[in-house]
Design an enzyme around this catalytic site. Structure first.
Site, mmCIF file in Angstrom:
data_model
loop_
_atom_site.group_PDB
_atom_site.id
_atom_site.type_symbol
_atom_site.label_atom_id
_atom_site.label_comp_id
_atom_site.label_asym_id
_atom_site.label_seq_id
_atom_site.Cartn_x
_atom_site.Cartn_y
_atom_site.Cartn_z
ATOM 1 N N GLY A 132 0.918 -1.092 0.059
ATOM 2 C CA GLY A 132 -0.049 0.030 -0.024
ATOM 3 C C GLY A 132 0.928 1.242 0.036
ATOM 4 O O GLY A 132 2.048 1.183 0.592
ATOM 5 N N GLN A 152 0.601 9.456 3.217
ATOM 6 C CA GLN A 152 1.116 9.459 4.533
ATOM 7 C C GLN A 152 2.183 8.566 4.596
ATOM 8 O O GLN A 152 3.278 8.673 5.651
ATOM 9 C CB GLN A 152 0.127 9.229 5.539
ATOM 10 C CG GLN A 152 0.320 9.601 7.004
ATOM 11 C CD GLN A 152 -0.558 8.707 7.911
ATOM 12 O OE1 GLN A 152 -1.206 8.016 7.563
ATOM 13 N NE2 GLN A 152 -0.307 9.250 9.128
ATOM 14 N N ASP A 209 -12.062 9.013 12.098
ATOM 15 C CA ASP A 209 -11.892 8.569 10.516
ATOM 16 C C ASP A 209 -12.370 7.513 10.089
ATOM 17 O O ASP A 209 -11.853 6.842 9.314
ATOM 18 C CB ASP A 209 -10.464 8.918 10.209
ATOM 19 C CG ASP A 209 -9.956 9.212 8.819
ATOM 20 O OD1 ASP A 209 -10.960 9.594 7.886
ATOM 21 O OD2 ASP A 209 -8.719 9.099 8.186
ATOM 22 N N THR A 224 3.989 4.534 3.352
ATOM 23 C CA THR A 224 3.911 3.091 2.570
ATOM 24 C C THR A 224 3.979 2.220 3.481
ATOM 25 O O THR A 224 4.466 2.216 4.796
ATOM 26 C CB THR A 224 5.407 2.845 1.617
ATOM 27 O OG1 THR A 224 5.540 4.262 1.137
ATOM 28 C CG2 THR A 224 5.420 2.119 0.738
#
Ligand SMILES: *[C@@H]1O[C@H](CO)[C@@H](O)[C@H](O)[C@H]1NC(C)=O
Ligand SMILES: *[C@@H]1O[C@H](CO)[C@@H](O)[C@H](O)[C@H]1NC(C)=O
Ligand SMILES: *[C@@H]1O[C@H](CO)[C@@H](O)[C@H](O)[C@H]1NC(C)=O
Ligand SMILES: *[C@@H]1O[C@H](CO)[C@@H](O)[C@H](O)[C@H]1NC(C)=O
Ligand SMILES: *[C@@H]1O[C@H](CO)[C@@H](O)[C@H](O)[C@H]1NC(C)=O
Ligand SMILES: *[C@@H]1O[C@H](CO)[C@@H](O)[C@H](O)[C@H]1NC(C)=O
Ligand SMILES: *[C@@H]1O[C@H](CO)[C@@H](O)[C@H](O)[C@H]1NC(C)=O
Ligand SMILES: *[C@@H]1O[C@H](CO)[C@@H](O)[C@H](O)[C@H]1NC(C)=O
Ligand SMILES: *[C@@H]1O[C@H](CO)[C@@H](O)[C@H](O)[C@H]1NC(C)=O
Ligand SMILES: *[C@@H]1O[C@H](CO)[C@@H](O)[C@H](O)[C@H]1NC(C)=O
Length: 763
Positions: free
Chosen positions: A437, A441, A555, A443
């Site tokens: 991913g 922000q 979030d 890896t």
């Protein structure tokens, strides 16, 4: 031909080498005595050049140095030149001894019997470059009524004499030639010719009873000892002749000096390594002496040779001896030093151990220094790395975390602090192939810990001071949570340049991916959606109520809901979550979260409450119902899924926007109930929104009633999905969150493309 010559040469060289090795070379190099081809001895006499045997003079320097070897005698007798002087020995340093002539008279009854009254001994060396040595030679007269007269030729007239008289033999003093029975007199310096006449005063008339003889001679009386018996000895001459030789000094170059002689180099007698010394006499002349440290015959070519003082008894060195031309050097052995090292004056002293130590240290140092240098280098590098790690730890909020940990022992229990080495090993040095991913922000890497446990390592992009708080927050918040539907944080690493978080690995990616991108071949069923919804709601209820301190996720969104191997939901990403003190109902912060999910009230008031999470969850419910993204498309009128949904609810066209699959699988009642629930969650007034507990209750009710219906069971679903994978269908996912710029890519080469796991939200 050539070969033959070379073989011959080779043979000759080897022969020479062998002869040099076998025979002592020093014997070949012995100092020569005579000219080449000339005899060196006559009888017992060794004839040193410039003297030479042979009347023709070819073996001598000149005719004056001829030795006449008369072989009619046996053994042969050597004579000086043509004269009657029998040679006893020749020394190369400048002396020659000749046999002395001893005069004798014999009286009987006042008459001369054997000789006339006078016996004359005459020696004339006038033409020869020799003189009588004045210190070695004496004129000796023996008798008790005799006198000797000496005439000499010296350039000027010379005459001398010696008289002896005695009355009784007892008066004689044995061994002393001092006037009684024996007298002796000196000869002047430089005498070349001599006449000795022996006379009797009274013809032995008064002493004839004990002294019938008179004797006289010129010679060296060193080996002669006068005795009273000599006065009456008829054999005295034969007994004495051999032990009283005349000593002659010889020299080179009559009327010449060294200075003059040197001018005619072909006639100059002194050869190499010799020194010319002027002869101290009326006729001039010179002699040659070997230089100190040399030996041999200075008159014979090639001259004097070096004395090897280091050989045999000549070696005066007490330790090491080095021969040099004309000299030698004594030295101390290794490890000793000293000035004088002659045998009798041994001053070799042992070198102080300091010197030895210095040498030792220097030797060792030259070996060890590179090693030490290398070792220091390694140590410094390691120190630097450790320092850097400590610096990173501090920079990455390690102290903050430690502080938080010290306040809550639960964090310590559940959160492991990984070392960077562990994680580098787990992720194969953060290999690109391990990326599962990627976002604004940071890896996420898939990793495998030592014990074979799969983990997701989240590597933040460089984070600022302000973001550091969020990071530490996530660590602290998540470490306190243990819930089936919440992604477990295993630990973190702060030693690296950027902080790293280590999560349990969730194999099936995000809900968002499955809803918005997955192929039709494996759609998320209604049943799965219901379970995901209730699982997520359960997690939120837990956060809001069950954990010791209320936590707002802040979030909630489909991309933060991960699906495990059984497609059960796991809530993740707590970067913005906040603890809320028990008496607090909200936190005031700068606005954070993801557009499309944000509570409008929070946007206005900046007050985040648990109902804000409820709002976001309502949006997730809408996504589950419609399969649409929270922000649908940029250009469309109803950009936001919420407003799109609400408008359809108002018009009672809601069913039009529900995902056809949902309509297929779920009952209309179920769909409407969920839609109604979502609508309540999305109420603009937070107070009118249901609590998460209530939401969960509704969802669980629907789920349980739905599960009573005969449906395709879960296992079969999983199997069918596996079949799809096994068929080799690999997919690439590209997800562009419309509200932000999160990019989520799964490499197609990754063995299980569906195993997309963690995504984290950008801020
Ligand atoms: C060679 O000469 C040396 C010294 O002059 C002596 O010590 C040695 O014995 C000699 N060797 C032979 C084989 O004559
Ligand atoms: C010569 O030498 C031998 C032995 O060295 C000795 O017996 C002999 O008397 C000597 N002869 C003369 C003439 O000195
Ligand atoms: C050698 O000695 C004998 C006897 O004294 C003498 O007759 C002879 O001439 C001598 N020979 C030489 C060459 O001097
Ligand atoms: C005489 O003989 C002695 C001892 O050998 C020597 O020292 C001296 O120099 C000689 N005299 C001369 C004039 O050569
Ligand atoms: C020595 O002196 C005597 C007396 O004056 C003389 O008759 C004689 O010829 C001299 N002999 C020599 C060799 O000069
Ligand atoms: C001297 O020597 C002789 C024999 O050599 C001996 O008969 C005599 O007694 C000696 N005289 C003295 C005073 O010693
Ligand atoms: C005295 O006699 C010894 C041995 O008999 C001998 O070696 C030495 O050369 C002699 N000395 C003289 C001045 O003739
Ligand atoms: C002395 O020697 C000579 C020969 O050398 C000899 O003829 C003579 O008889 C000897 N004299 C005595 C007394 O032995
Ligand atoms: C040496 O010199 C003297 C005078 O200067 C001379 O009378 C004599 O003949 C010379 N001798 C020789 C051998 O040249
Ligand atoms: C040098 O010596 C040689 C040989 O003795 C002689 O023939 C020659 O004349 C000499 N030369 C001089 C300049 O005296």
């Amino acid at each position: 031909m050539f070969e033959f010559i070379s073989t011959l040469l080779c043979f000759l060289f080897s022969l020479l080498w062998w002869s040099l090795t076998l025979f002592n070379i020093t014997t070949f190099a012995a100092t020569p005595i005579a000219k080449p081809g000339c005899e060196t001895s006559c009888g017992n006499l060794t004839v040193h050049y410039p003297f030479g045997i042979g009347l023709d003079g070819t073996c001598s320097l000149s005719r004056f140095y001829v030795i006449n070897c008369n072989r009619t005698y046996d053994p042969p007798k050597p004579f000086l030149a043509k004269g009657n002087l029998e040679v006893v020995d020749i020394s190369v340093t400048g002396q020659i001894r000749v046999k002395s002539d001893v005069a004798r008279t014999y009286y009987e009854d006042g008459k001369v019997v054997e000789s006339k009254s006078v016996y004359t001994s005459q020696t004339n060396l006038y033409k020869f470059p020799v003189v009588f040595n004045d210190t070695e030679n004496k004129v000796v007269v023996i008798g008790c009524d005799d006198y000797g007269l000496i005439n000499g030729t010296l350039g000027r007239y010379f005459s001398s004499g010696c008289i002896v008289g005695c009355s009784k033999p007892v008066d004689v003093i044995n061994g002393s030639c001092s006037g009684i029975g024996c007298c002796q007199t000196s000869i002047p310096k430089g005498l070349k010719g001599l006449s000795l006449e022996l006379y009797s005063l009274n013809k032995h008339e008064h002493v004839s009873n004990f002294n019938p003889y008179g004797f006289a001679f010129l010679g060296n009386p060193k080996n002669f000892s006068f005795s009273a018996s000599d006065l009456n000895d008829p054999n005295f001459v034969n007994r004495t002749q051999d032990i009283v030789p005349v000593v002659l000094d010889w020299f080179i170059g009559v009327n010449e000096t060294c200075e003059v002689a040197k001018k005619n180099s072909s006639a100059f007698a002194c050869q190499r390594n010799s020194k010319c010394i002027n002869f101290d006499g009326d006729e001039g002349g010179y002699r040659c002496n070997c230089l100190p440290g040399y030996q041999g015959n200075p008159y014979l070519s090639p001259g004097c040779t070096d004395i090897d003082e280091c050989v045999g008894p000549k070696n005066l060195c007490s330790h090491l001896c080095t021969n040099t031309p004309g000299s030698y050097i004594c030295s101390c052995p290794k490890g000793y030093h000293g000035k004088t090292v002659k045998k009798e004056n041994d001053h070799c002293v042992k070198d102080s151990s300091l010197n030895v130590a210095v040498v030792l240290i220097a030797t060792l140092g030259s070996i060890l220094l590179p090693l030490i240098g290398w070792w220091l280098y390694v140590v410094i590098i390691k120190r630097k790395a450790i320092k850097q790690k400590a610096k990173n730890f501090q920079k990455n909020g390690g102290l903050l975390l430690q502080h938080r940990m010290s306040n809550d022992e639960h964090i310590v229990e559940r959160t492991k602090i990984f070392t960077i080495d562990e994680l580098e090993k787990a992720t194969d040095q953060f290999n690109e192939s391990r990326i599962i991913g990627q976002g604004g922000q940071g890896t996420v890497y898939k990793g495998m810990l030592g014990e074979g446990r799969l983990v997701a390592v989240k590597k933040s992009t460089t984070i600022s001071e302000s973001q550091l708080g969020d990071f530490i927050n996530e660590v602290v918040v998540m470490s306190q949570i243990i819930h089936r539907s919440i992604v477990k944080l295993l630990g973190c690493c702060l030693e690296s340049e950027v902080p790293l978080l280590v999560y349990e690995f969730i194999p099936n990616g995000t809900l968002s991916n499955h809803l918005h991108h997955l192929n039709e071949e494996f759609p998320i069923t209604w049943r799965m959606r219901l379970r995901i919804a209730s699982d997520s709601a359960g997690a939120l209820v837990y956060l809001h109520t069950s954990s010791s301190i209320p936590i707002f996720h802040r979030d909630v969104k489909s991309s933060n809901i991960l699906l495990d191997d059984k497609y059960r939901a796991k809530l993740s990403d707590f970067g913005t979550s906040r603890h809320v003190a028990p008496d607090q109902t909200h936190v005031t912060t700068r606005v954070m979260g993801t557009f499309g999910y944000l509570d409008p009230e929070y946007l206005q008031s900046n007050h985040y409450t648990e109902k804000s999470d409820v709002y976001s969850f309502g949006v997730v419910l809408l996504e589950l119902l419609t399969g649409q993204k929270a922000i649908r498309a940029i250009c469309e009128q109803n950009r936001s899924l919420v407003s799109w949904f609400l408008s359809h609810m108002e018009n009672s066209h809601f069913l039009d926007i529900v995902d056809p699959q949902v309509l297929n699988e779920g009952s209309k009642e179920e769909v409407i109930t969920i839609a109604d629930l979502a609508k309540r969650c999305l109420n603009l007034d937070s107070k009118r929104r249901p609590a998460m507990k209530e939401v969960l209750l509704v969802l669980e009710t629907i789920e349980s009633s739905h599960f009573k219906l005969p449906q395709t069971d879960e296992v079969q679903t999983t199997q069918s999905f596996k079949q799809v994978l096994d068929a080799g269908v690999t997919k690439s996912f590209y997800h562009d969150n419309a509200a932000t710029s999160t990019t989520f890519v799964t490499e197609s080469s990754y063995p299980r493309s569906a195993e997309v796991s963690l995504q984290f939200n950008p801020r």
